[in-house]
Design a protein around this motif. Structure first.
Motif, PDB file in Angstrom:
ATOM      1  N   GLU A 355      72.025  10.135   8.538  1.00 46.13           N
ATOM      2  CA  GLU A 355      73.072  11.097   8.153  1.00 46.13           C
ATOM      3  C   GLU A 355      72.780  12.686   8.553  1.00 46.13           C
ATOM      4  O   GLU A 355      73.703  13.282   9.077  1.00 46.13           O
ATOM      5  N   ALA A 356      71.436  13.065   9.020  1.00 45.36           N
ATOM      6  CA  ALA A 356      71.280  14.138   9.495  1.00 45.36           C
ATOM      7  C   ALA A 356      71.752  14.364  10.983  1.00 45.36           C
ATOM      8  O   ALA A 356      72.166  15.425  11.235  1.00 45.36           O
ATOM      9  N   VAL A 357      71.534  13.374  11.817  1.00 41.18           N
ATOM     10  CA  VAL A 357      71.925  13.540  13.048  1.00 41.18           C
ATOM     11  C   VAL A 357      73.466  13.454  13.148  1.00 41.18           C
ATOM     12  O   VAL A 357      73.956  14.421  13.774  1.00 41.18           O
ATOM     13  N   LEU A 358      74.229  12.691  12.331  1.00 40.62           N
ATOM     14  CA  LEU A 358      75.623  12.572  12.437  1.00 40.62           C
ATOM     15  C   LEU A 358      76.222  14.063  11.781  1.00 40.62           C
ATOM     16  O   LEU A 358      77.413  14.299  11.951  1.00 40.62           O
ATOM     17  N   ALA A 359      75.148  14.666  11.182  1.00 42.43           N
ATOM     18  CA  ALA A 359      75.758  15.853  10.428  1.00 42.43           C
ATOM     19  C   ALA A 359      75.837  17.234  11.679  1.00 42.43           C
ATOM     20  O   ALA A 359      76.364  18.194  11.331  1.00 42.43           O
ATOM     21  N   GLN A 360      75.050  16.889  12.786  1.00 40.54           N
ATOM     22  CA  GLN A 360      74.932  17.668  13.834  1.00 40.54           C
ATOM     23  C   GLN A 360      76.426  18.066  14.453  1.00 40.54           C
ATOM     24  O   GLN A 360      77.338  17.325  14.802  1.00 40.54           O
ATOM     25  N   GLU A 361      76.458  19.323  15.097  1.00 35.38           N
ATOM     26  CA  GLU A 361      77.987  19.615  15.494  1.00 35.38           C
ATOM     27  C   GLU A 361      78.498  18.626  16.808  1.00 35.38           C
ATOM     28  O   GLU A 361      79.659  18.228  16.706  1.00 35.38           O
ATOM     29  N   GLU A 362      77.593  17.997  17.630  1.00 44.66           N
ATOM     30  CA  GLU A 362      77.856  17.378  18.773  1.00 44.66           C
ATOM     31  C   GLU A 362      78.588  15.817  18.274  1.00 44.66           C
ATOM     32  O   GLU A 362      79.011  15.250  19.142  1.00 44.66           O
ATOM     33  N   TYR A 363      77.976  15.557  16.887  1.00 46.43           N
ATOM     34  CA  TYR A 363      78.492  14.105  16.337  1.00 46.43           C
ATOM     35  C   TYR A 363      79.424  14.275  15.386  1.00 46.43           C
ATOM     36  O   TYR A 363      79.569  13.355  14.541  1.00 46.43           O
ATOM     37  N   GLU A 364      80.182  15.135  14.984  1.00 52.59           N
ATOM     38  CA  GLU A 364      80.928  15.585  13.902  1.00 52.59           C
ATOM     39  C   GLU A 364      82.073  14.610  13.632  1.00 52.59           C
ATOM     40  O   GLU A 364      82.787  14.442  12.837  1.00 52.59           O
ATOM     41  N   GLU A 365      82.498  13.963  14.935  1.00 54.19           N
ATOM     42  CA  GLU A 365      83.744  13.062  14.968  1.00 54.19           C
ATOM     43  C   GLU A 365      83.212  11.701  14.453  1.00 54.19           C
ATOM     44  O   GLU A 365      84.221  10.897  14.315  1.00 54.19           O
ATOM     45  N   TYR A 366      81.901  11.599  14.310  1.00 57.94           N
ATOM     46  CA  TYR A 366      81.261  10.294  13.887  1.00 57.94           C
ATOM     47  C   TYR A 366      81.098  10.208  12.524  1.00 57.94           C
ATOM     48  O   TYR A 366      80.522  11.378  11.932  1.00 57.94           O
ATOM     49  N   GLN A 367      81.142   9.275  11.892  1.00 53.69           N
ATOM     50  CA  GLN A 367      80.654   9.036  10.313  1.00 53.69           C
ATOM     51  C   GLN A 367      79.882   7.631  10.144  1.00 53.69           C
ATOM     52  O   GLN A 367      80.169   6.752  10.804  1.00 53.69           O
ATOM     53  N   LEU A 368      79.017   7.721   9.146  1.00 56.45           N
ATOM     54  CA  LEU A 368      78.365   6.545   8.866  1.00 56.45           C
ATOM     55  C   LEU A 368      79.106   5.593   7.808  1.00 56.45           C
ATOM     56  O   LEU A 368      79.628   5.815   6.830  1.00 56.45           O
ATOM     57  N   LEU A 369      79.459   4.491   8.491  1.00 56.11           N
ATOM     58  CA  LEU A 369      80.110   3.475   7.669  1.00 56.11           C
ATOM     59  C   LEU A 369      79.444   2.362   6.797  1.00 56.11           C
ATOM     60  O   LEU A 369      79.686   2.158   5.742  1.00 56.11           O
ATOM     61  N   GLU A 370      78.148   2.017   7.663  1.00 54.43           N
ATOM     62  CA  GLU A 370      77.278   1.223   6.803  1.00 54.43           C
ATOM     63  C   GLU A 370      75.792   1.362   7.375  1.00 54.43           C
ATOM     64  O   GLU A 370      75.578   1.229   8.667  1.00 54.43           O
ATOM     65  N   PHE A 371      74.980   1.025   6.460  1.00 58.03           N
ATOM     66  CA  PHE A 371      73.612   1.028   6.985  1.00 58.03           C
ATOM     67  C   PHE A 371      72.604  -0.051   6.318  1.00 58.03           C
ATOM     68  O   PHE A 371      72.907  -0.297   5.115  1.00 58.03           O
ATOM     69  N   GLU A 372      72.083  -0.873   7.161  1.00 62.59           N
ATOM     70  CA  GLU A 372      71.226  -2.031   6.730  1.00 62.59           C
ATOM     71  C   GLU A 372      69.904  -2.142   7.293  1.00 62.59           C
ATOM     72  O   GLU A 372      69.552  -2.113   8.345  1.00 62.59           O
ATOM     73  N   VAL A 373      68.947  -2.224   6.531  1.00 64.55           N
ATOM     74  CA  VAL A 373      67.495  -2.704   6.843  1.00 64.55           C
ATOM     75  C   VAL A 373      67.305  -4.017   6.584  1.00 64.55           C
ATOM     76  O   VAL A 373      67.274  -4.559   5.511  1.00 64.55           O
ATOM     77  N   VAL A 374      67.056  -4.918   7.877  1.00 61.96           N
ATOM     78  CA  VAL A 374      66.739  -6.349   7.651  1.00 61.96           C
ATOM     79  C   VAL A 374      65.307  -6.506   7.662  1.00 61.96           C
ATOM     80  O   VAL A 374      64.556  -5.886   8.471  1.00 61.96           O
ATOM     81  N   MET A 375      64.847  -7.292   6.570  1.00 58.90           N
ATOM     82  CA  MET A 375      63.417  -7.497   6.490  1.00 58.90           C
ATOM     83  C   MET A 375      63.075  -8.494   7.182  1.00 58.90           C
ATOM     84  O   MET A 375      63.804  -9.798   7.599  1.00 58.90           O
ATOM     85  N   GLY A 376      61.710  -8.829   7.437  1.00 61.06           N
ATOM     86  CA  GLY A 376      61.121  -9.942   8.254  1.00 61.06           C
ATOM     87  C   GLY A 376      60.950 -11.086   7.285  1.00 61.06           C
ATOM     88  O   GLY A 376      60.860 -10.881   5.877  1.00 61.06           O
ATOM     89  N   ASP A 377      60.429 -12.220   7.813  1.00 67.33           N
ATOM     90  CA  ASP A 377      60.175 -13.214   6.796  1.00 67.33           C
ATOM     91  C   ASP A 377      58.825 -13.512   6.370  1.00 67.33           C
ATOM     92  O   ASP A 377      58.286 -14.607   6.291  1.00 67.33           O
ATOM     93  N   ASP A 378      57.755 -12.506   6.746  1.00 65.59           N
ATOM     94  CA  ASP A 378      56.437 -12.602   6.365  1.00 65.59           C
ATOM     95  C   ASP A 378      55.998 -12.260   4.903  1.00 65.59           C
ATOM     96  O   ASP A 378      55.406 -11.217   4.638  1.00 65.59           O
ATOM     97  N   TYR A 379      56.554 -13.392   4.154  1.00 69.05           N
ATOM     98  CA  TYR A 379      56.140 -13.247   2.836  1.00 69.05           C
ATOM     99  C   TYR A 379      54.562 -13.211   2.627  1.00 69.05           C
ATOM    100  O   TYR A 379      53.987 -14.055   3.380  1.00 69.05           O
ATOM    101  N   PRO A 380      54.215 -12.700   1.573  1.00 70.27           N
ATOM    102  CA  PRO A 380      54.954 -11.950   0.321  1.00 70.27           C
ATOM    103  C   PRO A 380      54.868 -10.476   0.900  1.00 70.27           C
ATOM    104  O   PRO A 380      55.622  -9.648   0.160  1.00 70.27           O
TER     105      PRO A 380
END
Length: 430
Positions: A355-380
């Protein structure tokens, strides 16, 4: 309130009646003609808190365990002398509300079914829980807890320890161990059959099923559930109140995690079964530990005062042993909790960086639509494996350096490299 029915041995009638008169207890005596060993039967009402001390005094007067002593519930007793007796013994604390040692032992034995019934009911509850977990149905999982016969053995070990009944203790511990093995084994076999017959989608990911994922990586809050179940179970049985709902709570701490452990084994993920198996064991030990402490606090002691020292020594040994083992598991659960905390911090920090990067002036035309963190399978102990950032912007393309900037900024917040995948979606505004 209790109604006590006591058979009087030959030659002990006057002694016993004098004992009851001394305590100002109302009684009724009937002659007994069915056996030459007993001359009468005495009936007398008692408050719950008076049953144990009165029976102990009567036994000292000559009534042994070979005589019949029956204690039953009394709905109502109308008597001024009984009210005075109640005022003498009841003062509103837990110890005065508890049932007698004799009733406690009988209830603990009654709550444990015969081994065939216990085995069948445990297997059925594990299978039902496994089906509910795979269906991601909380209602079915709760139903499996209702039929689980675990409260008897879970509380019997504690009761056997404090009243010095080693037979009850050994039987309860054996039932608990066998119950855990049966539950995990039944869940694994049933889940394997379900998987082989494609009853569930072949590509089912266990971490995507809510009822399963929450038990694959348990945290320290699990200890609170188990300790609460143990204390509530002992208080309910010691005060003579209904134990049905408390039995469901104890089963909630044991059956679903056992089902998850079995499912993980059936899916060929033994590492995923570690967390669920540890959860089963720590819950079982915590229930026993809470039961021991609560019963001793409630004032339960062996019948023979000469056994008190030995019982206290054995109790201390078992409490120390349980505490040490629970602490070891607690460290393990604490590690999982800390890992989850680190993951949550990373996800929050990574989102803020985007969000901080996209708030910069050179990226003002872009917006965050979705954010996802994919976890590994190394349980637990799961760690972030990939971050997917979906960005919307004008259809003429995206700045080539944006992905590089996001990758650099996001990886500042992790000790290991995390892949950053940036997806661009053209947004048309009219």
């Amino acid at each position: 309130m209790r109604l006590v029915q006591l058979t009087v041995p030959t030659g002990k009638r006057e002694t016993i009646l004098e004992t009851l008169d001394a305590r100002k207890i109302d009684y009724v005596v009937t002659d007994e003609g069915s056996s030459r060993e007993y001359t009468a039967v005495v009936y007398f009402p008692l408050p719950d808190a008076a049953v144990e001390p009165v029976l102990d005094e009567v036994q000292e007067a000559g009534i042994d365990e070979d005589a019949y002593t029956v204690v039953v519930d009394a709905e109502t007793v109308v008597s001024r002398r009984f009210q005075a007796l109640r005022d003498e013994y009841e003062d509103g604390d837990v110890e005065s509300e508890r049932i007698s040692r004799h009733e406690l032992q009988a209830k603990a034995e009654e709550l444990t079914p015969t081994f065939p019934v216990y085995s069948v009911m445990t297997i059925i509850s594990a299978i039902v829980a496994t089906a509910g977990l795979l269906l991601d149905s909380p209602a079915v999982v709760v139903g499996s807890m209702v039929i689980a016969p675990l409260i008897g053995p879970a509380l019997g070990a504690s009761v056997g320890t404090v009243i010095d009944d080693e037979e009850l203790f050994t039987e309860s511990i054996t039932f608990q161990i066998i119950g855990v093995v049966l539950a995990i084994g039944a869940a694994a076999i049933f889940a394997l059959l379900v998987r082989m017959t494609n009853i569930v989608p072949p590509g089912l990911v266990l971490s995507n099923v809510g009822e399963i994922s929450e038990r694959l990586a348990p945290d320290l809050l699990s200890l609170v559930i188990a300790l609460g179940a143990g204390i509530a179970g002992v208080v309910s049985i010691a005060t003579g109140t209904s134990v049905a709902l408390v039995g469901v709570m104890i089963a909630a701490a044991l059956i679903p995690p056992a089902g998850v452990a079995g499912i993980s084994l059936a899916w060929g993920q033994p590492s995923a079964a570690i967390g669920a198996t540890v959860l089963v064991l720590v819950n079982l030990l915590s229930v026993n530990l809470a039961g021991l402490l609560t019963l001793w606090y409630a004032g339960y002691r062996p019948e023979n005062l000469f056994q008190l020292g030995e019982t206290e020594r054995r109790l201390r040994q078992r409490i120390v042993g349980l505490v040490l083992i629970v602490l070891v598991f607690a460290v393990f659960l604490g590690g999982i909790t800390y890992s989850s905390y680190e993951t949550s911090n990373f996800e929050q920090n990574a989102r803020e960086e985007v969000e901080a990067v996209l708030a910069q002036e050179e990226y003002e035309e872009y917006q965050l639509l979705e954010f996802e963190v994919v976890m590994g399978d190394d349980y637990p102990f799961r760690n972030p494996e990939r971050v997917i950032v979906t960005i919307g912007g004008p259809p003429n393309g995206s700045p080539p350096e944006l992905a590089t900037v996001l990758d650099e900024r996001i990886n500042r917040h992790t000790d290991q490299s995390v892949a950053v995948e940036v997806r661009y979606v053209a947004v048309l505004e009219r």
